[in-house]
Motif scaffolding. Structure first.
Motif, PDB file in Angstrom:
ATOM      1  N   SER A  62       0.766  -1.228  -0.015  1.00 56.72           N
ATOM      2  CA  SER A  62       0.127   0.187  -0.090  1.00 56.72           C
ATOM      3  C   SER A  62       1.097   1.120   0.010  1.00 56.72           C
ATOM      4  O   SER A  62       1.969   1.152   0.511  1.00 56.72           O
ATOM      5  CB  SER A  62      -0.795   0.025   0.996  1.00 56.72           C
ATOM      6  OG  SER A  62      -0.158   0.260   2.249  1.00 56.72           O
ATOM      7  N   VAL A  63       0.424   2.371  -0.691  1.00 55.59           N
ATOM      8  CA  VAL A  63       0.995   3.646  -0.746  1.00 55.59           C
ATOM      9  C   VAL A  63       0.191   4.671  -0.717  1.00 55.59           C
ATOM     10  O   VAL A  63      -0.863   4.668  -1.226  1.00 55.59           O
ATOM     11  CB  VAL A  63       1.892   3.822  -2.006  1.00 55.59           C
ATOM     12  CG1 VAL A  63       1.124   3.671  -3.061  1.00 55.59           C
ATOM     13  CG2 VAL A  63       2.489   5.057  -1.773  1.00 55.59           C
ATOM     14  N   LYS A  64       0.272   5.532   0.497  1.00 55.87           N
ATOM     15  CA  LYS A  64      -0.503   6.898   0.544  1.00 55.87           C
ATOM     16  C   LYS A  64      -0.438   7.796  -0.499  1.00 55.87           C
ATOM     17  O   LYS A  64       0.753   8.337  -0.480  1.00 55.87           O
ATOM     18  CB  LYS A  64      -0.411   7.252   2.175  1.00 55.87           C
ATOM     19  CG  LYS A  64      -1.667   8.286   2.409  1.00 55.87           C
ATOM     20  CD  LYS A  64      -1.428   8.304   3.827  1.00 55.87           C
ATOM     21  CE  LYS A  64      -2.931   9.262   4.262  1.00 55.87           C
ATOM     22  NZ  LYS A  64      -3.271   9.273   5.534  1.00 55.87           N
ATOM     23  N   VAL A  65      -1.361   8.083  -1.104  1.00 53.77           N
ATOM     24  CA  VAL A  65      -1.234   9.107  -2.273  1.00 53.77           C
ATOM     25  C   VAL A  65      -2.276  10.330  -1.823  1.00 53.77           C
ATOM     26  O   VAL A  65      -3.815   9.702  -2.060  1.00 53.77           O
ATOM     27  CB  VAL A  65      -1.748   8.733  -3.690  1.00 53.77           C
ATOM     28  CG1 VAL A  65      -1.571   9.836  -4.385  1.00 53.77           C
ATOM     29  CG2 VAL A  65      -0.549   7.459  -4.054  1.00 53.77           C
ATOM     30  N   GLY A  66      -2.061  11.315  -1.322  1.00 54.29           N
ATOM     31  CA  GLY A  66      -3.001  12.323  -0.766  1.00 54.29           C
ATOM     32  C   GLY A  66      -3.641  11.713   0.573  1.00 54.29           C
ATOM     33  O   GLY A  66      -3.246  11.256   1.417  1.00 54.29           O
ATOM     34  N   ARG A  67      -4.951  11.868   0.395  1.00 54.42           N
ATOM     35  CA  ARG A  67      -5.795  11.194   1.185  1.00 54.42           C
ATOM     36  C   ARG A  67      -6.262   9.895   1.003  1.00 54.42           C
ATOM     37  O   ARG A  67      -7.120   9.167   1.859  1.00 54.42           O
ATOM     38  CB  ARG A  67      -7.008  12.124   1.393  1.00 54.42           C
ATOM     39  CG  ARG A  67      -6.948  13.352   1.704  1.00 54.42           C
ATOM     40  CD  ARG A  67      -8.140  14.251   1.961  1.00 54.42           C
ATOM     41  NE  ARG A  67      -9.365  13.651   2.601  1.00 54.42           N
ATOM     42  CZ  ARG A  67     -10.417  14.024   2.796  1.00 54.42           C
ATOM     43  NH1 ARG A  67     -10.827  15.088   1.919  1.00 54.42           N
ATOM     44  NH2 ARG A  67     -11.409  13.421   3.413  1.00 54.42           N
ATOM     45  N   GLU A  68      -5.838   9.098  -0.070  1.00 52.95           N
ATOM     46  CA  GLU A  68      -6.111   7.774  -0.390  1.00 52.95           C
ATOM     47  C   GLU A  68      -4.911   6.840  -0.087  1.00 52.95           C
ATOM     48  O   GLU A  68      -3.906   7.405  -0.019  1.00 52.95           O
ATOM     49  CB  GLU A  68      -6.189   7.780  -1.937  1.00 52.95           C
ATOM     50  CG  GLU A  68      -7.506   8.403  -2.501  1.00 52.95           C
ATOM     51  CD  GLU A  68      -7.930   8.359  -3.834  1.00 52.95           C
ATOM     52  OE1 GLU A  68      -8.897   8.295  -4.377  1.00 52.95           O
ATOM     53  OE2 GLU A  68      -6.922   7.936  -4.649  1.00 52.95           O
ATOM     54  N   VAL A  69      -5.452   5.723   0.241  1.00 54.13           N
ATOM     55  CA  VAL A  69      -4.248   4.554   0.097  1.00 54.13           C
ATOM     56  C   VAL A  69      -4.649   3.765  -1.078  1.00 54.13           C
ATOM     57  O   VAL A  69      -5.807   3.108  -1.249  1.00 54.13           O
ATOM     58  CB  VAL A  69      -4.529   3.878   1.661  1.00 54.13           C
ATOM     59  CG1 VAL A  69      -3.656   2.735   1.583  1.00 54.13           C
ATOM     60  CG2 VAL A  69      -4.426   4.639   2.756  1.00 54.13           C
ATOM     61  N   ARG A  70      -3.799   3.425  -1.764  1.00 55.14           N
ATOM     62  CA  ARG A  70      -3.819   2.706  -3.053  1.00 55.14           C
ATOM     63  C   ARG A  70      -3.004   1.415  -2.766  1.00 55.14           C
ATOM     64  O   ARG A  70      -1.910   1.250  -2.195  1.00 55.14           O
ATOM     65  CB  ARG A  70      -3.073   3.446  -3.998  1.00 55.14           C
ATOM     66  CG  ARG A  70      -3.906   4.444  -4.603  1.00 55.14           C
ATOM     67  CD  ARG A  70      -3.493   5.275  -5.820  1.00 55.14           C
ATOM     68  NE  ARG A  70      -4.064   6.646  -5.937  1.00 55.14           N
ATOM     69  CZ  ARG A  70      -3.670   7.546  -6.995  1.00 55.14           C
ATOM     70  NH1 ARG A  70      -2.845   7.364  -7.593  1.00 55.14           N
ATOM     71  NH2 ARG A  70      -4.538   8.545  -7.070  1.00 55.14           N
ATOM     72  N   TYR A  71      -3.821   0.282  -3.328  1.00 58.48           N
ATOM     73  CA  TYR A  71      -3.040  -0.999  -2.982  1.00 58.48           C
ATOM     74  C   TYR A  71      -2.632  -1.622  -4.410  1.00 58.48           C
ATOM     75  O   TYR A  71      -3.210  -1.368  -5.206  1.00 58.48           O
ATOM     76  CB  TYR A  71      -4.256  -1.944  -2.240  1.00 58.48           C
ATOM     77  CG  TYR A  71      -4.524  -1.436  -0.982  1.00 58.48           C
ATOM     78  CD1 TYR A  71      -4.241  -1.617   0.241  1.00 58.48           C
ATOM     79  CD2 TYR A  71      -5.637  -0.597  -0.565  1.00 58.48           C
ATOM     80  CE1 TYR A  71      -4.325  -1.515   1.582  1.00 58.48           C
ATOM     81  CE2 TYR A  71      -5.992  -0.115   0.552  1.00 58.48           C
ATOM     82  CZ  TYR A  71      -5.238  -0.392   1.535  1.00 58.48           C
ATOM     83  OH  TYR A  71      -5.845  -0.203   2.804  1.00 58.48           O
ATOM     84  N   ALA A  72      -1.683  -2.597  -4.083  1.00 54.61           N
ATOM     85  CA  ALA A  72      -1.246  -3.353  -5.305  1.00 54.61           C
ATOM     86  C   ALA A  72      -0.735  -4.634  -5.216  1.00 54.61           C
ATOM     87  O   ALA A  72      -0.275  -4.771  -3.925  1.00 54.61           O
ATOM     88  CB  ALA A  72      -0.068  -2.225  -6.108  1.00 54.61           C
ATOM     89  N   VAL A  73      -0.556  -5.516  -5.918  1.00 51.49           N
ATOM     90  CA  VAL A  73      -0.114  -6.744  -5.865  1.00 51.49           C
ATOM     91  C   VAL A  73       1.285  -6.798  -5.612  1.00 51.49           C
ATOM     92  O   VAL A  73       2.021  -6.131  -6.532  1.00 51.49           O
ATOM     93  CB  VAL A  73      -0.984  -7.727  -6.737  1.00 51.49           C
ATOM     94  CG1 VAL A  73      -0.062  -9.214  -6.455  1.00 51.49           C
ATOM     95  CG2 VAL A  73      -2.463  -7.855  -6.637  1.00 51.49           C
ATOM     96  N   ARG A  74       1.862  -7.561  -4.553  1.00 53.89           N
ATOM     97  CA  ARG A  74       3.249  -7.949  -4.702  1.00 53.89           C
ATOM     98  C   ARG A  74       3.521  -9.170  -4.981  1.00 53.89           C
ATOM     99  O   ARG A  74       2.980 -10.193  -4.241  1.00 53.89           O
ATOM    100  CB  ARG A  74       3.800  -7.586  -3.287  1.00 53.89           C
ATOM    101  CG  ARG A  74       3.780  -5.925  -2.753  1.00 53.89           C
ATOM    102  CD  ARG A  74       4.634  -5.722  -1.534  1.00 53.89           C
ATOM    103  NE  ARG A  74       5.887  -6.561  -1.587  1.00 53.89           N
ATOM    104  CZ  ARG A  74       6.435  -7.022  -0.539  1.00 53.89           C
ATOM    105  NH1 ARG A  74       5.935  -6.965   0.750  1.00 53.89           N
ATOM    106  NH2 ARG A  74       7.766  -7.322  -0.625  1.00 53.89           N
TER     107      ARG A  74
END
Length: 106
Positions: A62-74
């Motif tokens: 997960s990475v926080k971008v502004g107010r959002e947390v975006r998730y991606a597959v590892r």
């Protein structure tokens, strides 16, 4: 191969909702919990809990971008588990081939 990694991945993937989340993330590349909740019949809060389990298993980042947390597959933990399963299958193939040779000798 670390048995802790494999154990964590198998435990995380035991839940069908978490498998669906991985499928959605793989299709989207990156997504927020809100976006993911739109594709599943569970609440956003439940999605976040499932993503936490997937993150603990090393399957999601997960990475926080502004107010959002975006998730991606590892993929690393999944790759480790796949290699373990391949090794296990090869070991069984060798054992079964040995049994077959013994049975055919008689």
């Amino acid at each position: 191969m670390s048995s802790d990694v494999v154990d964590g991945v198998l435990a995380a993937l035991a839940d069908p909702t978490r498998r669906q989340l991985l499928d959605l993330l793989a299709a989207h590349g990156q997504a927020t919990a809100t976006t993911l909740a739109g594709g599943l019949p569970v609440s956003r809060q439940a999605i976040v809990k499932h993503l936490t389990v997937l993150g603990s298993a090393g399957l999601v980042d997960s990475v926080k971008v502004g107010r959002e947390v975006r998730y991606a597959v590892r993929p690393e933990a999944l790759d480790t588990t796949a290699r373990w399963m391949t090794s296990l299958a090869a070991d069984w193939d060798r054992r079964l081939a040995k049994i077959k040779r013994i049975a055919e000798q008689d």
